[in-house]
Scaffold this motif. Structure first.
Motif, PDB file in Angstrom:
ATOM      1  N   TYR A  24       0.843  -1.199   0.000  1.00 53.38           N
ATOM      2  CA  TYR A  24       0.000   0.000   0.000  1.00 53.38           C
ATOM      3  C   TYR A  24       0.881   1.253   0.000  1.00 53.38           C
ATOM      4  CZ  TYR A  24      -4.490  -2.287   1.221  1.00 53.38           C
ATOM      5  OH  TYR A  24      -5.653  -3.015   1.231  1.00 53.38           O
ATOM      6  N   HIS A  27       2.554   1.754  -3.304  1.00 52.81           N
ATOM      7  CA  HIS A  27       1.588   2.264  -4.279  1.00 52.81           C
ATOM      8  C   HIS A  27       1.408   3.773  -4.110  1.00 52.81           C
ATOM      9  CE1 HIS A  27      -1.943   2.611  -6.809  1.00 52.81           C
ATOM     10  NE2 HIS A  27      -2.537   3.220  -5.805  1.00 52.81           N
ATOM     11  N   GLY A  42      -4.661   1.540  -9.668  1.00 54.40           N
ATOM     12  CA  GLY A  42      -5.298   1.077  -8.436  1.00 54.40           C
ATOM     13  C   GLY A  42      -5.472   2.247  -7.508  1.00 54.40           C
ATOM     14  N   ARG A 112      -6.390  -6.159  -0.288  1.00 53.48           N
ATOM     15  CA  ARG A 112      -6.176  -5.736  -1.677  1.00 53.48           C
ATOM     16  C   ARG A 112      -6.816  -6.764  -2.584  1.00 53.48           C
ATOM     17  NH1 ARG A 112      -0.194  -5.580  -4.053  1.00 53.48           N
ATOM     18  NH2 ARG A 112      -0.504  -7.774  -3.608  1.00 53.48           N
ATOM     19  N   TRP A 121      -6.580  -2.443  -9.151  1.00 49.29           N
ATOM     20  CA  TRP A 121      -6.620  -2.890  -7.760  1.00 49.29           C
ATOM     21  C   TRP A 121      -7.402  -1.926  -6.879  1.00 49.29           C
ATOM     22  CZ3 TRP A 121      -4.844  -7.579  -6.601  1.00 49.29           C
ATOM     23  CH2 TRP A 121      -3.881  -8.149  -7.437  1.00 49.29           C
ATOM     24  N   HIS A 122      -8.077  -2.486  -5.894  1.00 50.26           N
ATOM     25  CA  HIS A 122      -8.583  -1.724  -4.758  1.00 50.26           C
ATOM     26  C   HIS A 122      -7.678  -2.054  -3.588  1.00 50.26           C
ATOM     27  CE1 HIS A 122     -13.074  -0.787  -5.789  1.00 50.26           C
ATOM     28  NE2 HIS A 122     -12.231  -0.018  -6.421  1.00 50.26           N
ATOM     29  N   PHE A 123      -7.113  -1.032  -2.982  1.00 51.46           N
ATOM     30  CA  PHE A 123      -6.310  -1.169  -1.777  1.00 51.46           C
ATOM     31  C   PHE A 123      -7.231  -0.764  -0.621  1.00 51.46           C
ATOM     32  CE2 PHE A 123      -3.322  -0.516  -5.203  1.00 51.46           C
ATOM     33  CZ  PHE A 123      -2.210  -1.272  -4.871  1.00 51.46           C
ATOM     34  N   ASP A 124      -8.021  -1.703  -0.134  1.00 54.37           N
ATOM     35  CA  ASP A 124      -9.063  -1.388   0.841  1.00 54.37           C
ATOM     36  C   ASP A 124      -8.489  -1.311   2.250  1.00 54.37           C
ATOM     37  OD1 ASP A 124     -11.714  -0.756   1.484  1.00 54.37           O
ATOM     38  OD2 ASP A 124     -12.191  -2.832   1.969  1.00 54.37           O
TER      39      ASP A 124
END
Length: 173
Positions: A24, A27, A42, A112, A121-124
């Protein structure tokens, strides 16, 4: 402080999931727009599992697009002052429950997951939100349904990411 800066601080302070946490941070270092939906490499999202410990239940949404039972959450918005604010806003909007409060201590988990193009991507960043006594839910435009589930029922209706979020939330309470 920008939402990007807040996300970095939150992640630097998050303990656990070290390899994923570093992904994360990497990113965000590579993408100054990494908290916004427009970042196609993402982007960071914020979610919250709405929980009522007094009833031993969680409130899940049947996501309109994905047709899966999930915690409340979604994309960060320009008015969000922090990831925590984004998670609380999303939980309130999607559950229809006023008066939610985030479980103290910051995020509960990171998750993720890949999403369809044009993004990747979703980095939740996942929080937990405590429901006030007598909370009554309301279906939002983004949901097909919202429903309370007993802790033991979650694995029967939701995927492993939601089960892990519930387990992490219960361990923190």
């Amino acid at each position: 402080m920008s939402l990007h800066d807040d996300a970095i601080l939150v992640l630097k302070g998050y303990e656990g999931q070290e390899e994923l946490r570093q992904a994360y941070l990497d990113h965000l270092a590579a993408h100054p727009d990494g908290v916004w939906k427009a970042c196609h490499a993402g982007h960071v999202t914020a979610s919250a599992l709405v929980i009522d410990p007094s009833r031993g239940q969680v409130l899940l949404t049947l996501h309109k697009k994905l047709r899966m039972w999930l915690q409340m959450g979604g994309h960060c918005e320009p008015q969000d002052a922090s990831l925590a604010a984004a998670a609380l806003r999303e939980a309130t909007e999607e559950s229809g429950v006023p008066g939610l409060t985030l479980l103290p201590g910051g995020p509960v988990r990171l998750d993720r997951h890949p999403i369809p193009a044009p993004c990747h991507w979703h980095f939740d960043v996942q929080y937990a939100a405590l429901a006030p006594p007598g909370a009554v839910e309301r279906i939002s435009e983004e949901s097909l349904d919202v429903r309370w589930f007993a802790y033991g029922e979650v694995a029967e209706v939701a995927d492993e990411s939601v089960v892990r979020l519930l387990e992490a939330t219960r361990a923190r309470m």
